[in-house]
Design an enzyme around this catalytic site. Structure first.
Site, PDB file in Angstrom:
ATOM      1  N   ARG A  26      -0.350  -9.953  12.905  1.00 40.89           N
ATOM      2  CA  ARG A  26      -0.822  -8.857  12.453  1.00 40.89           C
ATOM      3  C   ARG A  26      -1.632  -9.374  11.667  1.00 40.89           C
ATOM      4  O   ARG A  26      -3.010  -8.803  11.061  1.00 40.89           O
ATOM      5  CB  ARG A  26       0.707  -7.901  12.136  1.00 40.89           C
ATOM      6  N   ARG A  62      11.412  -5.279   4.566  1.00 41.62           N
ATOM      7  CA  ARG A  62      11.399  -3.622   4.992  1.00 41.62           C
ATOM      8  C   ARG A  62      11.599  -3.035   6.001  1.00 41.62           C
ATOM      9  O   ARG A  62      12.656  -3.230   6.577  1.00 41.62           O
ATOM     10  CB  ARG A  62       9.982  -3.537   4.569  1.00 41.62           C
ATOM     11  N   ARG A 106      10.627  -0.963  11.408  1.00 37.34           N
ATOM     12  CA  ARG A 106       9.949  -1.354  12.684  1.00 37.34           C
ATOM     13  C   ARG A 106      10.429  -2.358  12.928  1.00 37.34           C
ATOM     14  O   ARG A 106      10.143  -3.679  12.593  1.00 37.34           O
ATOM     15  CB  ARG A 106       8.171  -1.161  11.514  1.00 37.34           C
ATOM     16  N   ARG A 155      -9.413   1.293   8.908  1.00 33.29           N
ATOM     17  CA  ARG A 155      -8.525   0.152   9.527  1.00 33.29           C
ATOM     18  C   ARG A 155     -10.286  -0.866   9.859  1.00 33.29           C
ATOM     19  O   ARG A 155      -9.891  -2.215  10.351  1.00 33.29           O
ATOM     20  CB  ARG A 155      -7.946   0.042  10.635  1.00 33.29           C
ATOM     21  N   LYS A 212       1.060  -0.951  -0.302  1.00 31.16           N
ATOM     22  CA  LYS A 212       0.226  -0.117  -0.125  1.00 31.16           C
ATOM     23  C   LYS A 212       0.855   1.430   0.023  1.00 31.16           C
ATOM     24  O   LYS A 212       0.575   2.749  -0.565  1.00 31.16           O
ATOM     25  CB  LYS A 212      -1.350  -0.172   1.545  1.00 31.16           C
TER      26      LYS A 212
HETATM   27  P1  ADP Z   1       2.274  -1.561   3.330  1.00 38.07           P
HETATM   28  O1  ADP Z   1       2.317  -0.276   3.184  1.00 38.07           O
HETATM   29  O2  ADP Z   1       1.171  -2.650   2.594  1.00 38.07           O
HETATM   30  O3  ADP Z   1       2.542  -2.385   4.885  1.00 38.07           O
HETATM   31  P2  ADP Z   1       4.570  -1.561   1.712  1.00 38.07           P
HETATM   32  O4  ADP Z   1       4.764  -0.661   0.920  1.00 38.07           O
HETATM   33  O5  ADP Z   1       5.753  -1.443   2.791  1.00 38.07           O
HETATM   34  O6  ADP Z   1       3.347  -2.272   2.131  1.00 38.07           O
HETATM   35  O7  ADP Z   1       5.335  -2.617   1.531  1.00 38.07           O
HETATM   36  C1  ADP Z   1       6.048  -3.561   2.231  1.00 38.07           C
HETATM   37  C2  ADP Z   1       7.509  -4.192   1.883  1.00 38.07           C
HETATM   38  O8  ADP Z   1       7.529  -5.074   0.746  1.00 38.07           O
HETATM   39  C3  ADP Z   1       8.659  -3.105   1.352  1.00 38.07           C
HETATM   40  O9  ADP Z   1       9.220  -3.270   2.413  1.00 38.07           O
HETATM   41  C4  ADP Z   1       8.078  -3.084   0.374  1.00 38.07           C
HETATM   42  O10 ADP Z   1       9.768  -2.022  -0.785  1.00 38.07           O
HETATM   43  C5  ADP Z   1       8.270  -4.405  -0.349  1.00 38.07           C
HETATM   44  N1  ADP Z   1       7.574  -4.060  -1.784  1.00 38.07           N
HETATM   45  C6  ADP Z   1       6.532  -3.753  -2.237  1.00 38.07           C
HETATM   46  N2  ADP Z   1       5.455  -3.680  -3.134  1.00 38.07           N
HETATM   47  C7  ADP Z   1       6.687  -4.760  -3.719  1.00 38.07           C
HETATM   48  C8  ADP Z   1       6.303  -5.437  -4.727  1.00 38.07           C
HETATM   49  N3  ADP Z   1       5.652  -5.934  -5.671  1.00 38.07           N
HETATM   50  N4  ADP Z   1       7.800  -6.654  -5.223  1.00 38.07           N
HETATM   51  C9  ADP Z   1       8.170  -7.140  -4.203  1.00 38.07           C
HETATM   52  N5  ADP Z   1       8.604  -6.109  -3.113  1.00 38.07           N
HETATM   53  C10 ADP Z   1       7.817  -5.096  -2.602  1.00 38.07           C
END
Ligand code: ADP
Ligand code: ZN
Length: 218
Positions: free
Chosen positions: A172, A127, A161, A88, A13
């Site tokens: 979660r 992440r 985090r 949420r 997201k």
């Molecule tokens: P959310 O906001 O839904 O919790 P994030 O955007 O922070 O998720 O994404 C979670 C992790 O996965 C991040 O480290 C991001 O860089 C990685 N990520 C996001 N989209 C993809 C994707 N399509 N393929 C691989 N990794 C991704």
């Protein structure tokens, strides 16, 4: 365009919201960021939220609803916004609908990012973000172009985090399925839900979301 990005933790997201912000020039409203901002700015809500956050509890629906409502009143939201991490719960979804109606606004679209649990755990455990600008990265899927240097702002400090690990992911995810996933049915019933495959490359998913937004929303 007023839209919600919906999906479990790690679905992408935040990543997709940032790309949409650039393309549509509307702001990303992340309640987590807003709460941290209110705490740092020591606003009345921030002071109240700080005690709750410091105690490791969840901020009340009521507090989050007020924060979002005030944020939407800012001029940069006049052309639309992307909600990421809110609503949420069903209670928050109802509150959002009421507050938008009061402002003579309506949602255009709710985009659900569909990703399997195994991939979620992989994404969450790798992440990290830039400590200065918040740009998101991943150990495997999205490394900084130059090692230890933020692509966007050039800073060298990053943070993770504490709740981003495989152990806490189960809890979660359970919270997501119990409290947030009912929103999928809620928005489907309103005709607003658009499902997008969230597996695959970040750029491919971005293109798929834009396709959905440009062809069937607002
Ligand atoms: P959310 O906001 O839904 O919790 P994030 O955007 O922070 O998720 O994404 C979670 C992790 O996965 C991040 O480290 C991001 O860089 C990685 N990520 C996001 N989209 C993809 C994707 N399509 N393929 C691989 N990794 C991704
Ligand atoms: Zn940065």
């Amino acid at each position: 365009m007023r839209l919600i990005l919906l999906g479990p933790p790690g679905a992408g997201k935040g990543t997709q919201a940032k790309l949409l912000v650039e393309h549509y020039t509307i702001p990303q409203l992340s309640t987590g960021d807003m709460l941290r901002g209110a705490v740092a700015a020591e606003t009345p809500i921030g002071l109240k939220a700080k005690a709750v956050i410091d105690a490791g509890k969840l901020v009340s629906d009521e507090t989050v609803n007020v924060i979002v409502s005030e944020r939407i009143d800012k001029p940069d939201c006049a052309r639309g916004f992307i909600l990421d991490g809110y609503p949420r719960t069903l209670q928050q979804a109802d509150a959002l609908e009421a507050m938008l109606a009061e402002k003579d606004m309506a949602l255009d679209c709710v985009v659900e990012l569909v990703v399997n649990d195994e991939q979620l755990v992989e994404r969450i455990s790798g992440r990290f973000t830039c400590a200065n600008c918040g740009e998101g990265y991943h150990d495997v899927f999205k490394k900084p172009k130059v090692a230890d240097t933020c692509d966007r702002c050039g800073h060298h400090e990053f943070k993770r985090r504490p709740d981003d690990n495989a152990d806490t992911m189960r809890t979660r995810l359970q919270a997501y399925y119990k409290e947030t996933s009912p929103l999928i049915g809620y928005y489907h019933a309103k005709g607003l839900l658009r499902r997008v495959d969230g597996m695959g490359e970040i750029g491919t998913i971005h293109a798929a979301i834009r396709e959905v937004l440009d062809s069937t929303c607002g």
